[in-house]
Design an enzyme around this catalytic site. Sequence first.
Site, PDB file in Angstrom:
ATOM      1  CE  LYS A  67    -115.311  35.213   6.533  1.00 42.38           C
ATOM      2  NZ  LYS A  67    -115.179  35.349   7.985  1.00 42.38           N
ATOM      3  CB  SER A 119    -115.527  37.299  10.759  1.00 42.94           C
ATOM      4  OG  SER A 119    -115.095  37.602   9.460  1.00 42.94           O
TER       5      SER A 119
END
Length: 602
Positions: A186, A388
Amino acid sequence: MNSSPEKNRGCRRKSCLVLTLVPLLLIVVLFCLFRSSHTLPDRFVLNLQLSGDLSEIQGESSTLPFLSSREPLSLQDLLFILDHAAADERVKELLLEIGGLHASPAKISELRSSIEKVRSRGKKVTAFLSSPEDSDYLLASACDAIVMERGGYLLLDGLKAETLFYTTPLGKIGIRFQAAQWKQYKSGIEPFTRTGASREYFEQIGGLLDEVYDDYLGYASRRRGISRDSLSGIIDRIALISDSRAKTFGLVDSAASSWELKRALNRKITGKEPTGENDALVSGGEYRSAVDWPMKGEGDERIALITLSGPIVRTAGESALGMGEGVDVESLKHSLDAALDDKKVKALVLRIDSPGGDALASAEMLQMLDSAAVKKPLVVSMSGVAASGGYMAALAGKTVFASPLTITGSIGVYALKPEISALVAKTGLGRDVVTRGRLADANSPFKPLDKEAYQKFVAASGEIYDDFIGKVARSRRMPLTAVDSVAGGRVWSGTRALKAGLVDRTGGLFDAIHAARLLAKMDMSKNPRIILYPEQKSWIEMLVQGNRAGLPGMIGAAFKKQLMQEFLPVRHLSSIAAFYDRLMLSGRVHMMAMMPSEIIIE
């Protein structure tokens, strides 16, 4: 002599009636004139202009008649227009004017499929390229013929992904960030915590670029009848190619000016020299206004097409540096309520073009979508990006479709907290704080988090991550360990997401609509009516029904958007600019489930 009170009241009533009827009559006349101006000829060339960022849907300013001609057609506009044109006997040929296209790989791929469908119906499709680059050429290669602007150059220099790192320059003025990252892939925190990209970032972006570049070389070389190695060599060794050399290499078929090409097409359709009275070219906007939109319904059954486009935000009005609003929770609620209340709506198609955004807003959206899916079948169609928080919303789908080059996954969470204590020291800014409660001032941007507060900050991010992968495990029927192995912020193409179990099928919007019809056991012999949400009102409807901003506000917002697009194109802003903007202004901690970067073909 004074008039009687009764007579005065009668005059006032008549005056009110006149004041009410005159604007309504004017609106009716304008509407009739507007509709009559969109009568189509019996034979014509459909002329579509493709440029800019290919937004998933049009904004509200696009409905204003005096600005609509300058507003690029959205991706959904183009998909439905091409679907109409494929079956419309009046459309004899298509001319696509392509230039300055900056779009995600999946959007270009889906448009290519729509162009191929038109060609399969025996209609010739010609591309006219103006100052073309890789994205323009890749789309043009789907057409029967490519005409390049005479005297122009074709710039084929390949693909790149670029990230700016702000840690050092911000540090020089006394601003730094504390971060929580779940997990190592991430990478959205990296521009503010590192001076260069991590190994994980290079692994992810490199893999995606490999897939996109492989598709580019394979598709364009196959369609143009040249070898893959030849095209690769042109990109690596020449790049900037004149119109004459482009023809020699087989990259284009001919060169002409736009004026010459359009006159030739006009003569071909009408058999006459073109004049203002026998113009056989119809623009995309004119065609859209003259056909049943977005699809001709042949029965009472309906499908609701609900679009999530842009960053996911908590409330309406949150935007990326004023450039455009994201999709908010309340807007989705209104769309779902309307679709569920309509008894003729038999199924829902959720179209997602979002990099994610606010983690809690994303979770709330999923909860609403899950409830809706219990009442009516729900199918998901992923557009350019559904990552996401955008991927979280997709979990509600009974069947999830992704284009082969859709960017999805990025299942993870990160949080950034700015602190400006060094900037305060540099400037000599004084600050006194009175608190009640030991942690009342813990999240202030004027100082870093202490050890205890930082541990809470990290733990909160971890809890949101655990909740996220738990939702994926339940929806996709995967063990938690299996989800974690493909999560942690990892990004996938649609093709690889299918292999990883994150989506069910590869396909585009019309594949998802077909699947929704099957799930709802609809009459497959008749086309359903498609209802678009959020509702896109025409300028006439907004005048009649009113608008929260009022007509002056609508016009002002439309002009502002147009000017900003002219001087600062949206593509120059990161997809997470809205988050950074809020972060810097407020100093608050934001938990984000958001794609860390974009891939745009230019």
